[in-house]
Design a protein around this motif. Structure first.
Motif, PDB file in Angstrom:
ATOM      1  N   CYS A   1      29.541  94.014  20.766  1.00 35.53           N
ATOM      2  CA  CYS A   1      30.096  92.698  20.429  1.00 35.53           C
ATOM      3  C   CYS A   1      29.347  92.130  19.233  1.00 35.53           C
ATOM      4  O   CYS A   1      28.239  91.595  19.372  1.00 35.53           O
ATOM      5  CB  CYS A   1      29.995  91.749  21.626  1.00 35.53           C
TER       6      CYS A   1
ATOM      7  N   TRP B   1      30.123  89.519  17.384  1.00 33.90           N
ATOM      8  CA  TRP B   1      30.024  88.055  17.424  1.00 33.90           C
ATOM      9  C   TRP B   1      28.904  87.610  18.351  1.00 33.90           C
ATOM     10  O   TRP B   1      28.232  86.600  18.098  1.00 33.90           O
ATOM     11  CB  TRP B   1      31.352  87.431  17.818  1.00 33.90           C
TER      12      TRP B   1
ATOM     13  N   ALA C   1      36.806  88.410  26.874  1.00 31.16           N
ATOM     14  CA  ALA C   1      36.571  88.330  25.429  1.00 31.16           C
ATOM     15  C   ALA C   1      35.128  87.876  25.253  1.00 31.16           C
ATOM     16  O   ALA C   1      34.630  87.068  26.031  1.00 31.16           O
ATOM     17  CB  ALA C   1      37.531  87.335  24.798  1.00 31.16           C
TER      18      ALA C   1
ATOM     19  N   THR D   1      31.688  84.776  25.724  1.00 35.71           N
ATOM     20  CA  THR D   1      32.307  83.749  26.562  1.00 35.71           C
ATOM     21  C   THR D   1      31.184  82.907  27.151  1.00 35.71           C
ATOM     22  O   THR D   1      30.181  83.441  27.611  1.00 35.71           O
ATOM     23  CB  THR D   1      33.147  84.368  27.694  1.00 35.71           C
TER      24      THR D   1
ATOM     25  N   GLU E   1      34.513  78.501  27.035  1.00 31.36           N
ATOM     26  CA  GLU E   1      34.906  78.793  25.655  1.00 31.36           C
ATOM     27  C   GLU E   1      34.668  80.271  25.398  1.00 31.36           C
ATOM     28  O   GLU E   1      33.623  80.810  25.773  1.00 31.36           O
ATOM     29  CB  GLU E   1      34.074  77.953  24.700  1.00 31.36           C
ATOM     30  N   SER E   2      35.634  80.924  24.775  1.00 29.48           N
ATOM     31  CA  SER E   2      35.505  82.349  24.445  1.00 29.48           C
ATOM     32  C   SER E   2      35.640  82.530  22.948  1.00 29.48           C
ATOM     33  O   SER E   2      36.725  82.796  22.431  1.00 29.48           O
ATOM     34  CB  SER E   2      36.589  83.167  25.154  1.00 29.48           C
ATOM     35  N   LYS E   3      34.527  82.353  22.243  1.00 26.77           N
ATOM     36  CA  LYS E   3      34.545  82.540  20.788  1.00 26.77           C
ATOM     37  C   LYS E   3      33.138  82.388  20.236  1.00 26.77           C
ATOM     38  O   LYS E   3      32.240  81.894  20.917  1.00 26.77           O
ATOM     39  CB  LYS E   3      35.464  81.531  20.111  1.00 26.77           C
ATOM     40  N   TYR E   4      32.969  82.789  19.001  1.00 27.02           N
ATOM     41  CA  TYR E   4      31.733  82.532  18.266  1.00 27.02           C
ATOM     42  C   TYR E   4      31.696  81.050  17.931  1.00 27.02           C
ATOM     43  O   TYR E   4      32.710  80.466  17.542  1.00 27.02           O
ATOM     44  CB  TYR E   4      31.684  83.365  16.981  1.00 27.02           C
ATOM     45  N   MET E   5      30.539  80.430  18.089  1.00 23.98           N
ATOM     46  CA  MET E   5      30.359  79.031  17.703  1.00 23.98           C
ATOM     47  C   MET E   5      29.113  78.923  16.842  1.00 23.98           C
ATOM     48  O   MET E   5      28.091  79.550  17.155  1.00 23.98           O
ATOM     49  CB  MET E   5      30.194  78.144  18.948  1.00 23.98           C
TER      50      MET E   5
END
Length: 166
Positions: free
Chosen positions: A70, A72, A132, A135, A149-153
């Motif tokens: 992964c 990210w 994903a 997360t 939240e499931s994303k790069y921040m």
């Protein structure tokens, strides 16, 4: 005479290669950069242990789901989790858990992948979490899901996510 020098050089090179291959894993495991030692304190890998600590300390639980391969996740660990201000905020306000899912490319979305990660995937299904990565999930002290939240921040987004979870 020239032959003996070449033979010594070849032997020295051979021993150097043999030594470096033999101890390579130990050396790699022992290498730790400053950025690797500065991070959010993800102390728990089992939900039940983190949940108990969350109740005891009266702090919400922040769970981080990650997997090998992964990019990210690695970017967040290197660029976001290494921020000292963010670390202090998260470590003071949350109990943190890191959940690692094994994800060999050859078995993604197959029965073998599901066998490898059964309890973790069952947990994700229970809370309707996507497989994903990365997360992030925040639970209150009673294990009620507050935010996910499931994303790069980036740092600001992650701080806001955490503040919303408080």
């Amino acid at each position: 005479m020239h032959y003996i020098k070449i033979k010594r050089i070849v032997l020295a090179f051979f021993f150097l290669i043999t030594w470096s291959c033999t101890d390579r894993e130990a050396i790699i495991d022992s290498l730790e950069t400053e950025i690797d030692t500065r991070s959010i304190q993800f102390k728990y890998d089992k939900f039940s242990d983190a949940q108990k600590e969350s109740e005891k300390m009266k702090r919400p639980l922040l769970m981080y789901f990650t997997s090998d391969g992964c990019g990210w996740c690695l970017k967040m660990e290197r660029d976001v989790f290494s921020d000292t201000t963010l670390q202090n905020f998260i470590n003071e306000n949350f109990i943190c858990s890191k959940v690692y899912l094994k994800r060999p490319a050859a078995v993604m979305k197959t029965k073998d992948y599901k066998k490898l990660n059964k309890s973790k995937l069952d947990f994700m299904d229970l809370y309707h979490l996507e497989a994903a990565f990365p997360t992030f999930v925040i639970f209150d002290t009673n294990s009620k899901l507050i935010k996910k939240e499931s994303k790069y921040m980036d740092i600001q987004e992650f701080v806001q996510f955490a503040k919303d979870g408080l």
